[in-house]
Write a protein that holds these residues in place. Structure first.
Motif, PDB file in Angstrom:
ATOM      1  N   GLU A  24       0.833  -1.197   0.000  1.00  0.00           N
ATOM      2  CA  GLU A  24       0.000   0.000   0.000  1.00  0.00           C
ATOM      3  C   GLU A  24       0.876   1.258   0.000  1.00  0.00           C
ATOM      4  N   ILE A  25       0.890   1.949  -1.120  1.00  0.00           N
ATOM      5  CA  ILE A  25       1.596   3.236  -1.206  1.00  0.00           C
ATOM      6  C   ILE A  25       0.625   4.364  -0.930  1.00  0.00           C
ATOM      7  N   GLY A  26      -0.615   4.210  -1.390  1.00  0.00           N
ATOM      8  CA  GLY A  26      -1.629   5.216  -1.114  1.00  0.00           C
ATOM      9  C   GLY A  26      -1.207   6.589  -1.590  1.00  0.00           C
ATOM     10  N   GLN A  27      -1.202   7.548  -0.669  1.00  0.00           N
ATOM     11  CA  GLN A  27      -0.725   8.897  -0.986  1.00  0.00           C
ATOM     12  C   GLN A  27       0.478   9.256  -0.121  1.00  0.00           C
ATOM     13  N   ASN A  28       1.231   8.252   0.287  1.00  0.00           N
ATOM     14  CA  ASN A  28       2.438   8.492   1.076  1.00  0.00           C
ATOM     15  C   ASN A  28       3.560   9.108   0.248  1.00  0.00           C
ATOM     16  N   HIS A  29       3.351   9.270  -1.033  1.00  0.00           N
ATOM     17  CA  HIS A  29       4.324   9.925  -1.919  1.00  0.00           C
ATOM     18  C   HIS A  29       4.371  11.429  -1.726  1.00  0.00           C
ATOM     19  N   GLN A  30       3.406  11.986  -0.956  1.00  0.00           N
ATOM     20  CA  GLN A  30       3.366  13.428  -0.657  1.00  0.00           C
ATOM     21  C   GLN A  30       3.284  14.284  -1.918  1.00  0.00           C
ATOM     22  N   GLY A  31       2.653  13.747  -2.962  1.00  0.00           N
ATOM     23  CA  GLY A  31       2.465  14.504  -4.190  1.00  0.00           C
ATOM     24  C   GLY A  31       3.693  14.582  -5.072  1.00  0.00           C
ATOM     25  N   ASP A  32       4.725  13.825  -4.763  1.00  0.00           N
ATOM     26  CA  ASP A  32       5.996  13.868  -5.495  1.00  0.00           C
ATOM     27  C   ASP A  32       6.162  12.557  -6.267  1.00  0.00           C
ATOM     28  N   PHE A  87      -3.043  18.656  -4.072  1.00  0.00           N
ATOM     29  CA  PHE A  87      -1.593  18.524  -3.979  1.00  0.00           C
ATOM     30  C   PHE A  87      -1.174  17.061  -4.027  1.00  0.00           C
ATOM     31  N   LEU A  88      -2.009  16.197  -3.462  1.00  0.00           N
ATOM     32  CA  LEU A  88      -1.664  14.784  -3.340  1.00  0.00           C
ATOM     33  C   LEU A  88      -2.151  13.924  -4.506  1.00  0.00           C
ATOM     34  N   GLU A  89      -2.976  14.491  -5.374  1.00  0.00           N
ATOM     35  CA  GLU A  89      -3.536  13.712  -6.479  1.00  0.00           C
ATOM     36  C   GLU A  89      -2.641  13.790  -7.714  1.00  0.00           C
ATOM     37  N   PHE A  90      -2.310  12.619  -8.264  1.00  0.00           N
ATOM     38  CA  PHE A  90      -1.593  12.563  -9.530  1.00  0.00           C
ATOM     39  C   PHE A  90      -2.592  12.619 -10.679  1.00  0.00           C
ATOM     40  N   SER A  91      -2.155  13.176 -11.790  1.00  0.00           N
ATOM     41  CA  SER A  91      -2.976  13.190 -12.997  1.00  0.00           C
ATOM     42  C   SER A  91      -3.000  11.799 -13.619  1.00  0.00           C
ATOM     43  N   GLU A  97       2.568   7.022 -16.109  1.00  0.00           N
ATOM     44  CA  GLU A  97       4.021   7.007 -15.966  1.00  0.00           C
ATOM     45  C   GLU A  97       4.438   6.066 -14.832  1.00  0.00           C
ATOM     46  N   LEU A  98       3.719   6.115 -13.721  1.00  0.00           N
ATOM     47  CA  LEU A  98       4.027   5.237 -12.593  1.00  0.00           C
ATOM     48  C   LEU A  98       3.745   3.776 -12.939  1.00  0.00           C
ATOM     49  N   GLN A  99       2.675   3.547 -13.671  1.00  0.00           N
ATOM     50  CA  GLN A  99       2.371   2.186 -14.110  1.00  0.00           C
ATOM     51  C   GLN A  99       3.486   1.635 -14.994  1.00  0.00           C
ATOM     52  N   GLU A 100       3.960   2.448 -15.894  1.00  0.00           N
ATOM     53  CA  GLU A 100       5.051   2.039 -16.779  1.00  0.00           C
ATOM     54  C   GLU A 100       6.309   1.735 -15.965  1.00  0.00           C
ATOM     55  N   PHE A 101       6.602   2.599 -15.001  1.00  0.00           N
ATOM     56  CA  PHE A 101       7.785   2.401 -14.159  1.00  0.00           C
ATOM     57  C   PHE A 101       7.661   1.095 -13.364  1.00  0.00           C
ATOM     58  N   ALA A 102       6.488   0.866 -12.790  1.00  0.00           N
ATOM     59  CA  ALA A 102       6.295  -0.328 -11.962  1.00  0.00           C
ATOM     60  C   ALA A 102       6.373  -1.603 -12.790  1.00  0.00           C
ATOM     61  N   VAL A 118     -15.597   8.191 -11.805  1.00  0.00           N
ATOM     62  CA  VAL A 118     -14.628   8.733 -12.757  1.00  0.00           C
ATOM     63  C   VAL A 118     -13.290   8.001 -12.618  1.00  0.00           C
ATOM     64  N   SER A 119     -12.872   7.763 -11.386  1.00  0.00           N
ATOM     65  CA  SER A 119     -11.616   7.059 -11.153  1.00  0.00           C
ATOM     66  C   SER A 119     -11.695   5.613 -11.621  1.00  0.00           C
ATOM     67  N   ILE A 120     -12.856   4.984 -11.476  1.00  0.00           N
ATOM     68  CA  ILE A 120     -13.041   3.642 -12.015  1.00  0.00           C
ATOM     69  C   ILE A 120     -12.835   3.644 -13.523  1.00  0.00           C
ATOM     70  N   ASP A 121     -13.421   4.619 -14.199  1.00  0.00           N
ATOM     71  CA  ASP A 121     -13.253   4.731 -15.658  1.00  0.00           C
ATOM     72  C   ASP A 121     -11.784   4.893 -16.028  1.00  0.00           C
ATOM     73  N   GLU A 122     -11.082   5.739 -15.286  1.00  0.00           N
ATOM     74  CA  GLU A 122      -9.680   6.014 -15.630  1.00  0.00           C
ATOM     75  C   GLU A 122      -8.799   4.782 -15.390  1.00  0.00           C
ATOM     76  N   LEU A 123      -9.017   4.103 -14.280  1.00  0.00           N
ATOM     77  CA  LEU A 123      -8.229   2.900 -14.016  1.00  0.00           C
ATOM     78  C   LEU A 123      -8.552   1.806 -15.026  1.00  0.00           C
ATOM     79  N   ASP A 124      -9.802   1.703 -15.393  1.00  0.00           N
ATOM     80  CA  ASP A 124     -10.178   0.718 -16.403  1.00  0.00           C
ATOM     81  C   ASP A 124      -9.487   1.024 -17.728  1.00  0.00           C
ATOM     82  N   SER A 125      -9.372   2.314 -18.073  1.00  0.00           N
ATOM     83  CA  SER A 125      -8.707   2.704 -19.321  1.00  0.00           C
ATOM     84  C   SER A 125      -7.223   2.364 -19.298  1.00  0.00           C
TER      85      SER A 125
END
Length: 218
Positions: A24-32, A87-91, A97-102, A118-125
């Motif tokens: 679980e990474i969640g939003q522990n990235h602090q928007g970075d 601040f904590l939400e990634f586009s 980009e993170l998916q590609e990296f992982a 909306v988030s379900i749609d985006e993750l499905d895409s």
């Protein structure tokens, strides 16, 4: 319904398969996004099978009063809740980009908890291997029905829910034709060992027929 949940060409979740470990990474990235990548690498090095983030569309999930309320605590990233969450939400591009990296660089699965339609749609895409539904939305039956309509595997946490709600979750998702796994959760962070209550897994397997059950931390 099959006992196994197929989340990829080479991976299944079920009683006859190895434990599937989600970091679980969640939003522990602090928007970075660079911190997010470091956390992905650390999760992979620790033996995780998958990394999981959280995804929200703020105007879909929250009403205007909630977004405009002051948010001035020591861990705030903005003076209103909306600015803090923004601040904590990634586009979506950053998520890709993170998916590609992982997946390409670290060789670990990538997914996220979807907090709204909306988030379900985006993750499905993004063709994620599964969509996670957090405990806070386990009783959000319209959201579950919509997620199940995507015909993408779901992992559904059940923290704070009683068995009547868990059965309603089962009926809702099954009726929509969804593939899913129910997870026993204790909504305490961190969870004291004496409160883990692993025997709830037995209750889930008895109370929900022919279903894959597991353990999740949220």
């Amino acid at each position: 319904m099959a006992d196994d949940l197929n989340i990829g060409p080479e991976r299944k979740i079920g009683m006859s398969h190895p434990c599937f470990i989600v970091a679980e990474i969640g939003q522990n990235h602090q928007g970075d996004i660079n911190i997010a990548k470091q956390l992905i690498s650390a999760a992979k090095a620790s033996g995780a099978d998958c990394v999981k983030f959280q995804k929200s569309c703020l105007v879909e999930k929250f009403n205007s009063a909630a977004l405009k309320r002051p948010y001035l605590g020591p861990n705030s990233w903005g003076d209103t809740y909306e600015k803090h969450k923004q601040f904590l939400e990634f586009s979506l591009d950053q998520f890709r980009e993170l998916q590609e990296f992982a997946t390409r660089q670290e060789g670990v699965m990538f997914s996220a908890s979807a907090m709204d339609m909306v988030s379900i749609d985006e993750l499905d895409s993004m063709n994620v291997p599964f969509i996670k539904i957090g405990s806070g939305d386990a009783n959000n039956l319209p959201l579950l029905k919509y997620a199940a309509s995507k015909k993408r595997p779901l992992i559904i946490s059940t923290g704070m829910q009683d068995m009547s709600t868990v059965r309603a979750v089962y009926r809702t998702v099954k009726a929509a034709g969804g593939q899913f796994c129910l997870c026993h959760c204790v909504s305490a962070y961190p969870t004291p060992p004496q409160q883990v209550n692993l025997r709830v897994l037995d209750n889930l397997q008895v109370g929900v027929p022919r279903h894959t059950c597991g353990l999740f931390g949220s």
